[in-house]
Design a protein around this motif. Structure first.
Motif, PDB file in Angstrom:
ATOM      1  N   ILE A 146       0.833  -1.207   0.000  1.00  0.00           N
ATOM      2  CA  ILE A 146       0.000   0.000   0.000  1.00  0.00           C
ATOM      3  C   ILE A 146       0.867   1.256   0.000  1.00  0.00           C
ATOM      4  CG2 ILE A 146      -0.320   0.281   2.512  1.00  0.00           C
ATOM      5  CD1 ILE A 146      -3.319   0.797   1.873  1.00  0.00           C
ATOM      6  N   TYR A 147       2.028   1.182   0.645  1.00  0.00           N
ATOM      7  CA  TYR A 147       2.950   2.318   0.646  1.00  0.00           C
ATOM      8  C   TYR A 147       3.610   2.477  -0.729  1.00  0.00           C
ATOM      9  CZ  TYR A 147       2.285   1.666   5.650  1.00  0.00           C
ATOM     10  OH  TYR A 147       1.723   1.523   6.889  1.00  0.00           O
ATOM     11  N   GLU A 148       3.940   1.362  -1.342  1.00  0.00           N
ATOM     12  CA  GLU A 148       4.499   1.400  -2.698  1.00  0.00           C
ATOM     13  C   GLU A 148       3.501   2.030  -3.664  1.00  0.00           C
ATOM     14  OE1 GLU A 148       7.227  -2.684  -2.515  1.00  0.00           O
ATOM     15  OE2 GLU A 148       5.250  -2.707  -3.449  1.00  0.00           O
ATOM     16  N   MET A 149       2.230   1.677  -3.518  1.00  0.00           N
ATOM     17  CA  MET A 149       1.208   2.202  -4.431  1.00  0.00           C
ATOM     18  C   MET A 149       1.051   3.711  -4.286  1.00  0.00           C
ATOM     19  SD  MET A 149      -1.574  -0.905  -4.171  1.00  0.00           S
ATOM     20  CE  MET A 149      -2.737  -0.285  -5.400  1.00  0.00           C
ATOM     21  N   LEU A 150       1.159   4.212  -3.069  1.00  0.00           N
ATOM     22  CA  LEU A 150       1.099   5.671  -2.899  1.00  0.00           C
ATOM     23  C   LEU A 150       2.299   6.334  -3.565  1.00  0.00           C
ATOM     24  CD1 LEU A 150      -0.025   7.752   0.100  1.00  0.00           C
ATOM     25  CD2 LEU A 150       2.206   8.234  -0.921  1.00  0.00           C
ATOM     26  N   GLU A 151       3.471   5.766  -3.386  1.00  0.00           N
ATOM     27  CA  GLU A 151       4.659   6.330  -4.018  1.00  0.00           C
ATOM     28  C   GLU A 151       4.516   6.328  -5.543  1.00  0.00           C
ATOM     29  OE1 GLU A 151       7.726   4.822  -0.511  1.00  0.00           O
ATOM     30  OE2 GLU A 151       7.710   3.817  -2.469  1.00  0.00           O
ATOM     31  N   GLU A 152       4.029   5.226  -6.075  1.00  0.00           N
ATOM     32  CA  GLU A 152       3.851   5.125  -7.522  1.00  0.00           C
ATOM     33  C   GLU A 152       2.818   6.134  -8.018  1.00  0.00           C
ATOM     34  OE1 GLU A 152       2.782   1.044  -7.889  1.00  0.00           O
ATOM     35  OE2 GLU A 152       4.809   0.320  -7.439  1.00  0.00           O
ATOM     36  N   GLY A 153       1.765   6.333  -7.220  1.00  0.00           N
ATOM     37  CA  GLY A 153       0.692   7.229  -7.635  1.00  0.00           C
ATOM     38  C   GLY A 153       1.044   8.695  -7.564  1.00  0.00           C
ATOM     39  N   THR A 154       1.949   9.053  -6.654  1.00  0.00           N
ATOM     40  CA  THR A 154       2.282  10.466  -6.467  1.00  0.00           C
ATOM     41  C   THR A 154       3.623  10.860  -7.057  1.00  0.00           C
ATOM     42  OG1 THR A 154       3.377  10.076  -4.329  1.00  0.00           O
ATOM     43  CG2 THR A 154       0.995  10.462  -4.304  1.00  0.00           C
ATOM     44  N   GLY A 155       4.465   9.881  -7.325  1.00  0.00           N
ATOM     45  CA  GLY A 155       5.813  10.183  -7.782  1.00  0.00           C
ATOM     46  C   GLY A 155       6.720  10.687  -6.675  1.00  0.00           C
ATOM     47  N   LEU A 156       6.262  10.581  -5.424  1.00  0.00           N
ATOM     48  CA  LEU A 156       7.040  11.020  -4.268  1.00  0.00           C
ATOM     49  C   LEU A 156       7.426   9.808  -3.427  1.00  0.00           C
ATOM     50  CD1 LEU A 156       4.849  14.066  -3.193  1.00  0.00           C
ATOM     51  CD2 LEU A 156       6.993  14.144  -4.480  1.00  0.00           C
ATOM     52  N   LYS A 157       8.513   9.930  -2.695  1.00  0.00           N
ATOM     53  CA  LYS A 157       8.926   8.833  -1.829  1.00  0.00           C
ATOM     54  C   LYS A 157       9.855   9.362  -0.754  1.00  0.00           C
ATOM     55  CE  LYS A 157      12.709   7.397  -4.909  1.00  0.00           C
ATOM     56  NZ  LYS A 157      13.268   6.260  -5.691  1.00  0.00           N
ATOM     57  N   GLY A 158      10.186   8.501   0.182  1.00  0.00           N
ATOM     58  CA  GLY A 158      11.144   8.834   1.218  1.00  0.00           C
ATOM     59  C   GLY A 158      10.768  10.079   1.990  1.00  0.00           C
ATOM     60  N   ALA A 159      11.753  10.921   2.258  1.00  0.00           N
ATOM     61  CA  ALA A 159      11.574  12.092   3.100  1.00  0.00           C
ATOM     62  C   ALA A 159      10.715  13.177   2.466  1.00  0.00           C
ATOM     63  CB  ALA A 159      12.931  12.673   3.487  1.00  0.00           C
ATOM     64  N   ASP A 160      10.329  13.008   1.195  1.00  0.00           N
ATOM     65  CA  ASP A 160       9.377  13.937   0.588  1.00  0.00           C
ATOM     66  C   ASP A 160       8.012  13.861   1.265  1.00  0.00           C
ATOM     67  OD1 ASP A 160      11.215  14.798  -1.294  1.00  0.00           O
ATOM     68  OD2 ASP A 160      10.505  13.444  -2.861  1.00  0.00           O
ATOM     69  N   LEU A 161       7.742  12.758   1.962  1.00  0.00           N
ATOM     70  CA  LEU A 161       6.435  12.485   2.521  1.00  0.00           C
ATOM     71  C   LEU A 161       6.461  12.546   4.045  1.00  0.00           C
ATOM     72  CD1 LEU A 161       5.693   9.390   0.258  1.00  0.00           C
ATOM     73  CD2 LEU A 161       4.725  11.691  -0.016  1.00  0.00           C
ATOM     74  N   LEU A 162       5.449  13.196   4.621  1.00  0.00           N
ATOM     75  CA  LEU A 162       5.251  13.215   6.066  1.00  0.00           C
ATOM     76  C   LEU A 162       3.897  12.588   6.353  1.00  0.00           C
ATOM     77  CD1 LEU A 162       5.809  13.992   9.004  1.00  0.00           C
ATOM     78  CD2 LEU A 162       4.986  16.308   8.468  1.00  0.00           C
ATOM     79  N   PHE A 163       3.885  11.514   7.142  1.00  0.00           N
ATOM     80  CA  PHE A 163       2.698  10.673   7.342  1.00  0.00           C
ATOM     81  C   PHE A 163       2.353  10.588   8.812  1.00  0.00           C
ATOM     82  CE2 PHE A 163       1.484   5.975   7.835  1.00  0.00           C
ATOM     83  CZ  PHE A 163       0.146   6.181   7.564  1.00  0.00           C
ATOM     84  N   THR A 164       1.078  10.778   9.122  1.00  0.00           N
ATOM     85  CA  THR A 164       0.619  10.535  10.485  1.00  0.00           C
ATOM     86  C   THR A 164      -0.430   9.441  10.510  1.00  0.00           C
ATOM     87  OG1 THR A 164      -0.131  11.561  12.547  1.00  0.00           O
ATOM     88  CG2 THR A 164      -1.246  12.266  10.523  1.00  0.00           C
ATOM     89  N   ASP A 165      -0.352   8.612  11.556  1.00  0.00           N
ATOM     90  CA  ASP A 165      -1.263   7.484  11.758  1.00  0.00           C
ATOM     91  C   ASP A 165      -1.284   7.209  13.254  1.00  0.00           C
ATOM     92  OD1 ASP A 165      -2.130   4.525  11.872  1.00  0.00           O
ATOM     93  OD2 ASP A 165      -2.195   4.874   9.708  1.00  0.00           O
ATOM     94  N   ASP A 166      -2.384   6.649  13.739  1.00  0.00           N
ATOM     95  CA  ASP A 166      -2.480   6.376  15.174  1.00  0.00           C
ATOM     96  C   ASP A 166      -1.967   4.998  15.558  1.00  0.00           C
ATOM     97  OD1 ASP A 166      -5.548   4.756  15.866  1.00  0.00           O
ATOM     98  OD2 ASP A 166      -4.848   5.228  13.849  1.00  0.00           O
ATOM     99  N   ARG A 167      -1.569   4.191  14.593  1.00  0.00           N
ATOM    100  CA  ARG A 167      -1.100   2.839  14.886  1.00  0.00           C
ATOM    101  C   ARG A 167       0.396   2.736  14.611  1.00  0.00           C
ATOM    102  NH1 ARG A 167      -5.293  -0.802  15.607  1.00  0.00           N
ATOM    103  NH2 ARG A 167      -3.857  -2.522  15.193  1.00  0.00           N
ATOM    104  N   ALA A 168       1.134   2.290  15.626  1.00  0.00           N
ATOM    105  CA  ALA A 168       2.589   2.255  15.526  1.00  0.00           C
ATOM    106  C   ALA A 168       3.067   1.360  14.388  1.00  0.00           C
ATOM    107  CB  ALA A 168       3.186   1.788  16.851  1.00  0.00           C
ATOM    108  N   GLU A 169       2.378   0.241  14.144  1.00  0.00           N
ATOM    109  CA  GLU A 169       2.833  -0.662  13.087  1.00  0.00           C
ATOM    110  C   GLU A 169       2.717  -0.021  11.703  1.00  0.00           C
ATOM    111  OE1 GLU A 169      -1.392  -2.226  14.197  1.00  0.00           O
ATOM    112  OE2 GLU A 169       0.279  -1.161  15.150  1.00  0.00           O
ATOM    113  N   ASN A 170       1.735   0.855  11.535  1.00  0.00           N
ATOM    114  CA  ASN A 170       1.586   1.549  10.250  1.00  0.00           C
ATOM    115  C   ASN A 170       2.667   2.611  10.074  1.00  0.00           C
ATOM    116  OD1 ASN A 170      -0.689  -0.032   9.900  1.00  0.00           O
ATOM    117  ND2 ASN A 170      -2.115   1.577  10.507  1.00  0.00           N
ATOM    118  N   ILE A 171       2.980   3.287  11.163  1.00  0.00           N
ATOM    119  CA  ILE A 171       4.062   4.271  11.146  1.00  0.00           C
ATOM    120  C   ILE A 171       5.400   3.584  10.892  1.00  0.00           C
ATOM    121  CG2 ILE A 171       5.413   5.735  12.717  1.00  0.00           C
ATOM    122  CD1 ILE A 171       3.004   7.155  11.569  1.00  0.00           C
ATOM    123  N   ASP A 172       5.635   2.461  11.544  1.00  0.00           N
ATOM    124  CA  ASP A 172       6.909   1.750  11.379  1.00  0.00           C
ATOM    125  C   ASP A 172       7.123   1.319   9.936  1.00  0.00           C
ATOM    126  OD1 ASP A 172       7.355   2.067  14.079  1.00  0.00           O
ATOM    127  OD2 ASP A 172       6.804   0.014  14.617  1.00  0.00           O
TER     128      ASP A 172
END
Length: 206
Positions: A146-172
């Motif tokens: 799912i993370y790969e698909m977002l990168e593919e869809g936006t053309g952004l990856k790595g430190a270009d992206l700032l993500f917040t989520d309430d579940r530690a496993e999703n953040i990890d």
């Protein structure tokens, strides 16, 4: 590095999602405990979030658990009341980012039908610059795909992206891809993180 886009989870970041709390108010704590012990409702919800039809999954689960049909009907018929209320400060942060021309994406475990339903009450769900909704993608967090698909869809990856989520496993899982991350434990902490990243002023982040 200043992020080029910000990604919001939705459940417990923009909208409260506490099924146990809701059912305590509807059927009492004892009956709720029995319900959640008898049926893995979070696994049931994962099926919906993975793209299965909401009504079909609830109907099947109720047929398999007739002693709890009434409670499962509540889950189905009053789902919108269960997915509430909005976390207003988080919504303001989303709006403030977009007002400063910062792209804002969703990355959420959410069903196809339930997302449409939620958007009838919460107009901000239709305001993302890009939507990444697990039900449409056929995969849920924290699966790496799912993370790969977002990168593919936006053309952004790595430190270009700032993500917040309430579940530690999703953040990890996001951090493992080099994304900038914030574990959501309240809107003020997220506001402070956006200010620290240089995306909002303190005034913007109120």
């Amino acid at each position: 590095m200043t992020p080029k886009a910000v990604i919001f989870d939705i459940g417990n970041v923009l909208i409260e999602w506490q099924p146990e709390r809701f059912f305590d108010t509807q059927i009492g704590e004892d009956r709720r405990r029995a319900l959640f012990a008898a049926i893995d409702l979070h696994a049931m919800n994962d099926r919906v979030d993975s793209g299965e039809n909401f009504t079909a999954v609830l109907t099947e689960t109720a047929a398999q658990n007739p002693a709890f049909k009434a409670e499962l009907d509540i889950w189905h018929d009053r789902w919108l009341d269960m997915a509430s209320p909005a976390i207003d400060h988080s919504v303001r942060l989303m709006t403030a980012l977009q007002a400063r021309d910062v792209p804002v994406f969703s990355l959420t475990n959410f069903g196809i039908q339930t997302y449409v339903l939620a958007a009838t009450r919460y107009p901000f769900l239709s305001a993302f610059d890009r939507d990444f909704i697990s039900g449409h993608m056929g995969v849920i967090k924290p699966d790496v795909r799912i993370y790969e698909m977002l990168e593919e869809g936006t053309g952004l990856k790595g430190a270009d992206l700032l993500f917040t989520d309430d579940r530690a496993e999703n953040i990890d899982a996001a951090a493992a891809r080099g994304w900038q991350t914030h574990l959501f434990e309240g809107a003020q902490g997220w506001a402070d993180r956006l200010v620290a990243a240089g995306l909002l002023t303190e005034k913007d982040a109120l």
